[in-house]
Design an enzyme around this catalytic site. Structure first.
Site, PDB file in Angstrom:
ATOM      1  N   ASP A   5       7.108 -19.825  19.974  1.00 53.43           N
ATOM      2  CA  ASP A   5       8.366 -18.967  20.410  1.00 53.43           C
ATOM      3  C   ASP A   5       9.005 -19.519  21.916  1.00 53.43           C
ATOM      4  O   ASP A   5       8.088 -19.498  22.441  1.00 53.43           O
ATOM      5  CB  ASP A   5       7.966 -17.497  20.131  1.00 53.43           C
ATOM      6  CG  ASP A   5       9.154 -16.599  20.371  1.00 53.43           C
ATOM      7  OD1 ASP A   5      10.184 -16.774  19.556  1.00 53.43           O
ATOM      8  OD2 ASP A   5       9.263 -15.956  21.530  1.00 53.43           O
ATOM      9  N   ASN A  24       0.792  -1.334   0.011  1.00 53.68           N
ATOM     10  CA  ASN A  24      -0.114   0.002   0.017  1.00 53.68           C
ATOM     11  C   ASN A  24       0.885   1.245  -0.089  1.00 53.68           C
ATOM     12  O   ASN A  24       0.454   2.444   0.137  1.00 53.68           O
ATOM     13  CB  ASN A  24      -1.140   0.169   1.283  1.00 53.68           C
ATOM     14  CG  ASN A  24      -0.480   0.047   2.559  1.00 53.68           C
ATOM     15  OD1 ASN A  24       0.840   0.055   2.646  1.00 53.68           O
ATOM     16  ND2 ASN A  24      -1.147   0.159   3.399  1.00 53.68           N
ATOM     17  N   GLU A  63      10.387 -23.383  19.274  1.00 53.29           N
ATOM     18  CA  GLU A  63      11.789 -22.915  19.308  1.00 53.29           C
ATOM     19  C   GLU A  63      12.264 -23.159  20.618  1.00 53.29           C
ATOM     20  O   GLU A  63      11.710 -22.958  21.576  1.00 53.29           O
ATOM     21  CB  GLU A  63      11.534 -21.546  18.844  1.00 53.29           C
ATOM     22  CG  GLU A  63      12.906 -20.810  18.857  1.00 53.29           C
ATOM     23  CD  GLU A  63      13.050 -19.197  19.365  1.00 53.29           C
ATOM     24  OE1 GLU A  63      13.812 -18.463  18.742  1.00 53.29           O
ATOM     25  OE2 GLU A  63      12.318 -18.839  20.033  1.00 53.29           O
ATOM     26  N   ASP A  83       3.342 -17.862  14.074  1.00 53.59           N
ATOM     27  CA  ASP A  83       3.908 -17.636  15.237  1.00 53.59           C
ATOM     28  C   ASP A  83       2.929 -17.708  16.447  1.00 53.59           C
ATOM     29  O   ASP A  83       2.188 -16.588  16.464  1.00 53.59           O
ATOM     30  CB  ASP A  83       5.091 -16.461  15.246  1.00 53.59           C
ATOM     31  CG  ASP A  83       6.178 -16.835  15.365  1.00 53.59           C
ATOM     32  OD1 ASP A  83       6.672 -17.545  16.636  1.00 53.59           O
ATOM     33  OD2 ASP A  83       7.069 -16.460  14.682  1.00 53.59           O
ATOM     34  N   HIS A 107      14.998 -14.770  11.230  1.00 52.36           N
ATOM     35  CA  HIS A 107      14.973 -13.313  11.862  1.00 52.36           C
ATOM     36  C   HIS A 107      15.575 -12.931  13.097  1.00 52.36           C
ATOM     37  O   HIS A 107      16.033 -12.040  13.361  1.00 52.36           O
ATOM     38  CB  HIS A 107      13.542 -12.714  12.051  1.00 52.36           C
ATOM     39  CG  HIS A 107      12.725 -13.697  13.305  1.00 52.36           C
ATOM     40  ND1 HIS A 107      12.667 -15.203  13.213  1.00 52.36           N
ATOM     41  CD2 HIS A 107      12.685 -13.519  14.664  1.00 52.36           C
ATOM     42  CE1 HIS A 107      12.183 -15.575  14.266  1.00 52.36           C
ATOM     43  NE2 HIS A 107      12.163 -14.542  15.102  1.00 52.36           N
ATOM     44  N   ASP A 108      16.387 -14.029  13.710  1.00 49.92           N
ATOM     45  CA  ASP A 108      16.967 -14.058  15.013  1.00 49.92           C
ATOM     46  C   ASP A 108      18.517 -14.045  14.704  1.00 49.92           C
ATOM     47  O   ASP A 108      19.265 -13.869  15.619  1.00 49.92           O
ATOM     48  CB  ASP A 108      16.642 -15.218  15.920  1.00 49.92           C
ATOM     49  CG  ASP A 108      15.392 -14.690  16.729  1.00 49.92           C
ATOM     50  OD1 ASP A 108      15.035 -13.501  16.910  1.00 49.92           O
ATOM     51  OD2 ASP A 108      14.705 -15.837  17.153  1.00 49.92           O
TER      52      ASP A 108
END
Length: 551
Positions: free
Chosen positions: A199, A22, A253, A97, A325-326
């Site tokens: 997580d 957008n 995780e 997640d 992402h970690d």
């Protein structure tokens, strides 16, 4: 019947940096919708969404303020349903997640809990304690922001936060909290979601007495008293019962979990998790955290790979990954920027052909690399900022900043490089975070046109894996485990043998095939060098990978 996730691969989306649909500079669900055919073209079978729920973004989505809605930056529930339905039409599963060790301190549960009061139903939704005189309730450290306890003036007590101050830990010992979690799971599963990545799930059960930890172990002080806690298996069985009603997958995780411990969650028909995201394979160049470095050790990486492959073979199932992402980008860590294409493709093959379900993080398939920002003020990740101010505080600023350049999670969170156009084709507006300057050379549009690109090599790997039962189901055996440059492993299934040979060297090197392998009988299935530059069995060029079959 085989469990449906075992012959799949997943693509991980950290939505804020994926694609802006957008034109406000922030990735969103409209952007995801537009890229679903691209994701499908990779050859993956599912999507894992990092948190897309409402959040104040103290930890960019891992501090949730509403579990049953969509962050307005990313769209609406209707937008999500549209993405979900289209993904399913394309044959892509979708997992979410599930972050239940903690919430945001702006979640309504916490806002009510901090009021206290004997008749308050939310009073014990979190872990509250009085101090010990002028001291904190215990000496635990948090991972992200100093001590693990924060004073709440309104309630007159401290609350526990294993991570950031704005991420108070839930009190999972409270049955009402567990019922809330089950309600959240059913909300998304009823919508059609196919499962969850859970997580830091092994942290949700704390030792009742919350005793002091060992004070000379910073950051992990207290870990033995909240990792693999006394009631963890019981709580996971409760959540497993909900997932089982829907045939949903559960991927836990579990930082700092050894394989022997992992098996108690993963083994057998009564397992409480289907797969585990372990951190062993991300520690080949560091000690317990990426912010404490040592030179890359292939032997250490191979030990981690093989430890999990051998232990889980026939009794459980691996989750395979080299980026998420970690963690900072893997080519910078385990590969070579000098041999960027060669090492990026070799690293793909070195893990995609192991036994397990692979996960590919956005931009990994393009060979995206780390970003170096000019000062700590340019970094947004709470863990990076905390590490800069906490680890090696006596070092000069320049050296600490180099440590962050090498280690920051922010390097995995730069906008995906879709094209060589302005802002890497991520957005027509100024992106929310810095674009890596190398986007004009490293981008999806350019790589799509290049048959020898990292992107097209990922496609070849995923197709080969899907078409070859030996690579899906075969046993694993490592050879030359002592080598400091060669990773050599075998997959074997019903009389067929496949040898994956990976060079981690910057020069051409020779090696001998294992006993029983005749070079003249080998069939080359895959090589990361161009077809017009044919290789030789037993010789590997810089960062070359060869996948060879014997029947």
């Amino acid at each position: 019947m085989q469990d449906w996730y075992k012959n799949m691969s997943f693509y991980q989306i950290w939505i804020r940096s994926f694609a802006d649909g957008n034109d406000d500079g922030i990735g969103d669900l409209l952007g995801v919708y537009d890229k679903l055919t691209y994701i499908k073209s990779l050859g993956v079978d599912g999507i894992w969404f990092c948190p897309i729920y409402p959040s104040p973004n103290a930890d960019f989505g891992y501090d949730i303020s509403d579990y049953k809605n969509i962050h307005p930056d990313y769209g609406t529930l209707s937008d999500f349903k549209r993405v979900l339905n289209r993904a399913h039409e394309l044959g892509l599963k979708v997992i979410m997640d599930l972050v239940i060790n903690h919430t945001s301190d702006e979640h309504p549960w916490f806002i009510e809990s901090r009021k206290g009061g004997e008749d308050n139903p939310y009073k014990d939704y979190y872990i509250w304690r009085d101090g010990k005189g002028v001291k904190l309730p215990n000496n635990w450290e948090s991972f992200f922001e100093g001590k693990a306890w924060e004073w709440c003036e309104e309630r007159g007590q401290y609350y526990l936060h294993i991570f950031a101050k704005k991420q108070p830990d839930l009190n999972m010992d409270n049955p009402a909290v567990r019922e809330e979690i089950k309600s959240i799971m059913r909300f998304w599963l009823d919508m059609g979601v196919d499962g969850f990545r859970e997580d830091v799930i092994t942290y949700i059960s704390k030792h009742e007495q919350l005793p002091d930890g060992i004070p000379f172990l910073p950051a992990i002080n207290g870990l033995p008293f909240y990792k693999d806690g006394p009631n963890l298996l019981r709580y996971l069985r409760e959540f497993r019962a909900v997932a089982g009603e829907y045939g949903a997958v559960q991927i836990g995780e579990a930082p700092m979990t050894p394989v022997k411990t992992a098996l108690q969650y993963l083994r057998g028909e009564d397992r409480v998790l289907d797969m585990m995201i372990q951190f062993d394979t991300m520690m080949a160049d560091c000690f317990f955290t990426e912010y404490v470095h040592h030179p890359f050790s292939l032997r250490k990486l191979k030990r981690a790979f093989s430890r999990w492959q051998y232990a889980l073979d026939g009794v459980a199932w691996n989750a395979l990954y080299l980026e998420n992402h970690d963690h900072p980008r893997v080519i910078d860590r385990y590969g070579s920027l000098e041999f960027w294409r060669e090492s990026g493709t070799m690293l793909a093959a070195c893990y995609l052909f192991q036994q397990g379900t692979p996960f590919i993080y956005q931009g990994q398939e393009l060979g995206m690399t780390n970003i170096a920002l000019p000062s700590i003020d340019h970094y947004l990740d709470v863990a990076s900022v905390n590490a800069y101010h906490s680890f090696f505080r006596w070092e000069p600023v320049e050296k600490r900043l180099r440590r962050i350049h090498r280690s920051s999670r922010d390097s995995a969170r730069t906008p995906v490089q879709w094209s060589g156009e302005e802002n890497a084709g991520f957005s027509t507006a100024e992106p929310w975070f810095y674009v890596n300057p190398n986007y004009r050379e490293i981008n999806a549009a350019a790589e799509d046109r290049d048959p020898n690109s990292i992107l097209n090599f990922y496609r070849k790997c995923l197709k080969l894996r899907k078409d070859c039962p030996t690579l899906l189901w075969g046993s694993y055996r490592e050879y030359r485990w002592h080598s400091g440059w060669l990773y050599l492993y075998e997959r074997q299934w019903q009389g067929e043998r496949i040898l994956v040979s990976c060079s981690f060297s910057k020069r051409q090197r020779r090696f001998s095939l294992p006993e029983g392998y005749a070079a003249e009988q080998a069939e080359l299935l895959l090589d990361n060098y161009p077809a017009e530059q044919p290789g030789q069995v037993g010789t590997l060029r810089p960062y070359e990978v060869q996948v060879l079959r014997w029947k």
